[in-house]
Write a protein that holds these residues in place. Structure first.
Motif, short mmCIF file in Angstrom:
data_model
loop_
_atom_site.label_atom_id
_atom_site.label_comp_id
_atom_site.label_asym_id
_atom_site.label_seq_id
_atom_site.Cartn_x
_atom_site.Cartn_y
_atom_site.Cartn_z
N ASP A 281 0.82 -1.22 0.00
CA ASP A 281 0.00 0.00 0.00
C ASP A 281 0.85 1.26 0.00
O ASP A 281 0.41 2.32 -0.48
CB ASP A 281 -0.94 0.01 1.22
N HIS A 282 2.06 1.17 0.57
CA HIS A 282 2.94 2.34 0.65
C HIS A 282 4.09 2.28 -0.36
O HIS A 282 5.06 3.03 -0.24
CB HIS A 282 3.49 2.47 2.07
N SER A 283 3.96 1.39 -1.36
CA SER A 283 4.94 1.30 -2.45
C SER A 283 6.36 1.08 -1.93
O SER A 283 7.33 1.68 -2.42
CB SER A 283 4.89 2.55 -3.34
N LEU A 284 6.47 0.21 -0.92
CA LEU A 284 7.78 -0.17 -0.40
C LEU A 284 8.23 -1.45 -1.09
O LEU A 284 7.41 -2.22 -1.60
CB LEU A 284 7.70 -0.37 1.11
N GLU A 285 9.53 -1.70 -1.10
CA GLU A 285 10.08 -2.83 -1.85
C GLU A 285 10.71 -3.83 -0.88
O GLU A 285 11.65 -3.49 -0.16
CB GLU A 285 11.10 -2.33 -2.87
N PRO A 286 10.21 -5.07 -0.85
CA PRO A 286 10.66 -6.03 0.16
C PRO A 286 11.94 -6.77 -0.22
O PRO A 286 12.18 -7.08 -1.40
CB PRO A 286 9.50 -7.01 0.24
N CYS A 287 12.73 -7.05 0.78
CA CYS A 287 13.80 -8.03 0.68
C CYS A 287 13.15 -9.41 0.81
O CYS A 287 12.44 -9.69 1.77
CB CYS A 287 14.82 -7.81 1.78
N ILE A 288 13.43 -10.28 -0.15
CA ILE A 288 12.93 -11.66 -0.12
C ILE A 288 14.11 -12.55 0.25
O ILE A 288 15.07 -12.66 -0.51
CB ILE A 288 12.35 -12.07 -1.48
N TYR A 289 14.04 -13.15 1.42
CA TYR A 289 15.22 -13.81 1.98
C TYR A 289 15.02 -15.28 2.34
O TYR A 289 15.96 -15.96 2.76
CB TYR A 289 15.72 -13.06 3.21
N SER A 290 13.80 -15.80 2.21
CA SER A 290 13.54 -17.19 2.58
C SER A 290 12.37 -17.73 1.77
O SER A 290 11.59 -16.96 1.17
CB SER A 290 13.21 -17.31 4.07
N ASP A 291 12.22 -19.06 1.74
CA ASP A 291 11.10 -19.68 1.03
C ASP A 291 9.76 -19.19 1.58
O ASP A 291 8.82 -18.94 0.82
CB ASP A 291 11.18 -21.21 1.17
N HIS A 292 9.66 -19.09 2.91
CA HIS A 292 8.41 -18.65 3.53
C HIS A 292 8.05 -17.24 3.06
O HIS A 292 6.90 -16.98 2.65
CB HIS A 292 8.53 -18.68 5.05
N ILE A 293 9.02 -16.32 3.12
CA ILE A 293 8.77 -14.94 2.72
C ILE A 293 8.45 -14.88 1.22
O ILE A 293 7.55 -14.15 0.80
CB ILE A 293 9.99 -14.07 3.07
N MET A 294 9.17 -15.64 0.43
CA MET A 294 8.93 -15.63 -1.01
C MET A 294 7.53 -16.14 -1.35
O MET A 294 6.80 -15.49 -2.11
CB MET A 294 9.99 -16.48 -1.72
N SER A 295 7.16 -17.28 -0.80
CA SER A 295 5.86 -17.86 -1.14
C SER A 295 4.72 -16.97 -0.66
O SER A 295 3.72 -16.79 -1.37
CB SER A 295 5.72 -19.27 -0.55
N ARG A 296 4.86 -16.39 0.52
CA ARG A 296 3.80 -15.53 1.04
C ARG A 296 3.67 -14.26 0.20
O ARG A 296 2.55 -13.82 -0.10
CB ARG A 296 4.10 -15.17 2.50
N PHE A 297 4.79 -13.66 -0.20
CA PHE A 297 4.70 -12.43 -0.99
C PHE A 297 4.12 -12.73 -2.38
O PHE A 297 3.33 -11.94 -2.90
CB PHE A 297 6.07 -11.75 -1.12
N LEU A 298 4.48 -13.86 -2.96
CA LEU A 298 3.92 -14.23 -4.26
C LEU A 298 2.41 -14.46 -4.15
O LEU A 298 1.65 -14.09 -5.06
CB LEU A 298 4.61 -15.47 -4.80
N GLU A 299 1.97 -15.06 -3.06
CA GLU A 299 0.53 -15.26 -2.85
C GLU A 299 -0.21 -13.92 -2.85
O GLU A 299 -1.26 -13.76 -3.48
CB GLU A 299 0.27 -15.97 -1.52
N ILE A 300 0.35 -12.96 -2.11
CA ILE A 300 -0.32 -11.67 -1.96
C ILE A 300 -0.30 -10.88 -3.26
O ILE A 300 -1.30 -10.28 -3.67
CB ILE A 300 0.31 -10.87 -0.80
N THR A 301 0.83 -10.87 -3.96
CA THR A 301 0.90 -10.11 -5.22
C THR A 301 0.00 -10.75 -6.27
O THR A 301 -0.63 -10.03 -7.07
CB THR A 301 2.34 -10.02 -5.73
N ASN A 302 -0.09 -12.06 -6.29
CA ASN A 302 -1.00 -12.72 -7.23
C ASN A 302 -2.45 -12.39 -6.90
O ASN A 302 -3.25 -12.07 -7.80
CB ASN A 302 -0.80 -14.24 -7.20
#
Length: 369
Positions: free
Chosen positions: A96-117
């Motif tokens: 919502d605030h146009s921030l850019e995440p560091c993706i550092y683990s499988d858990h973080i990656m899968s969760r962020f992909l779920e939300i962006t999809n």
């Protein structure tokens, strides 16, 4: 610098400009610059520091947590903001605030992909973090091919950068280890380009890396402590100017006779007639108890005054027996002399811990902007 009538952290924006320009001058042409403003801009207030740096032209900001990035956006910052250690619970706010995440683990990656999809996003910028030896955050080299394959097949995100973190770039005894980190990083980033077909920004150097390993600049560098005036090396520090000076005043002067005690637990017992000054700052302001009982010192009218007794929540006491001073006189806790590094060393710690611990109740005063 102005005289003060209360405890203040005086922040010299001219020194900040100098440090930024010096660090930029050490970079290869075209190398981008990430200003690290996490932890309240290392105690100096990111909502004041970041707008000043934005006007100077930094390419990115970096913060630790999503809440810090939101503070920057609410302060009007438009420059891209990398969140170095995001938690998945905050991903919606991050987006919502146009921030850019560091993706550092499988858990973080899968969760962020779920939300962006789920939100129907496309090419949302992310930053892949790889562990090359610091063993703190990041995918391992053995995970690189799998991560790159997964990410390159997703349309909801696009890799803005790949980065890592050097463990001891300022230590010549660790040069071999540093080179191994740099080489591992090169191997992984070459693999990404082969799999994904494009090259994102690459960055591995912190302040010490910038100053000690120009071969590791890649496309971008990150600087935190260097912007605030410290370079982790005496020879490098000569080129940097501490931007923060912690000042206070003498609230009251006491005379102790031989055998009198001072402070909690009677930690100081006068061995001779002693003059003491009470100062209005303590461990609630960031000057912890380890600085008491003779370990720390301040400067009053150009002379050193050791901290005696236990540090209190809101007060410290110093020995002024041999100093000509009066109630209301200014006191320098750290700045140019002593520096935050020198002051912190008296308690066996480092400048980072000291300057980031200064409480928000300490008034910040900005000069030289």
């Amino acid at each position: 610098m102005s005289k003060v009538a209360e405890t203040v952290l005086e922040i010299d924006l001219g020194a900040l400009r100098h440090n930024y320009e010096y660090l930029k001058s050490t970079l290869h042409p075209g190398t981008k610059f990430v200003a690290v403003v996490k932890a309240f801009a290392y105690g100096h207030d990111a909502t004041k520091i970041a707008p000043f740096l934005e006007k100077l032209g930094v390419d990115y900001f970096a913060v630790a947590y999503t809440s810090e990035g939101i503070e920057l956006r609410e302060a009007g910052i438009q420059t891209p903001v990398l969140v170095l250690h995001p938690q998945s619970v905050h991903f919606d706010s991050l987006i919502d605030h146009s921030l850019e995440p560091c993706i550092y683990s499988d858990h973080i990656m899968s969760r962020f992909l779920e939300i962006t999809n789920a939100r129907g996003l496309r090419d949302y910028p992310i930053h892949l973090k790889f562990n090359t030896g610091l063993n703190r955050l990041g995918f391992g080299e053995d995970e690189a091919e799998k991560v790159f394959t997964v990410i390159s097949g997703k349309h909801s995100v696009k890799v803005a950068s790949i980065f890592s973190h050097l463990a001891a770039p300022e230590d010549p005894d660790e040069d071999r280890f540093t080179r191994s980190q740099i080489n591992a990083f090169r191997r992984m980033t070459e693999m990404f380009e082969n799999i994904a077909g494009y090259r994102p920004l690459l960055h591995q150097s912190n302040t010490s890396g910038i100053l000690c390993h120009p071969e590791a600049q890649f496309d971008m560098v990150r600087s935190g402590i260097g912007l605030y005036g410290y370079g982790n090396d005496e020879t490098k520090n000569r080129h940097l100017r501490p931007i923060g000076t912690l000042k206070t005043v003498i609230s009251q002067i006491h005379r102790l006779e031989k055998g009198d005690s001072l402070g909690y637990n009677r930690a100081f017992i006068a061995e001779k007639p002693t003059l003491t000054a009470t100062l209005p700052l303590g461990h609630a302001d960031g000057i912890g108890r380890p600085y008491g009982n003779g370990k720390g010192y301040v400067r009053i009218n150009g002379k050193y005054a050791p901290i005696i007794g236990n540090v209190c929540m809101d007060m410290i006491m110093v020995d002024i027996t041999d100093i000509d001073c009066r109630e209301g006189d200014e006191v320098v806790v750290y700045g140019k002399n002593p520096s935050a590094e020198e002051f912190a060393a008296t308690a066996g710690t480092i400048s980072y811990e000291l300057i980031t611990a200064i409480s928000r109740r300490v008034k910040r005063v900005y000069i030289g902007g």
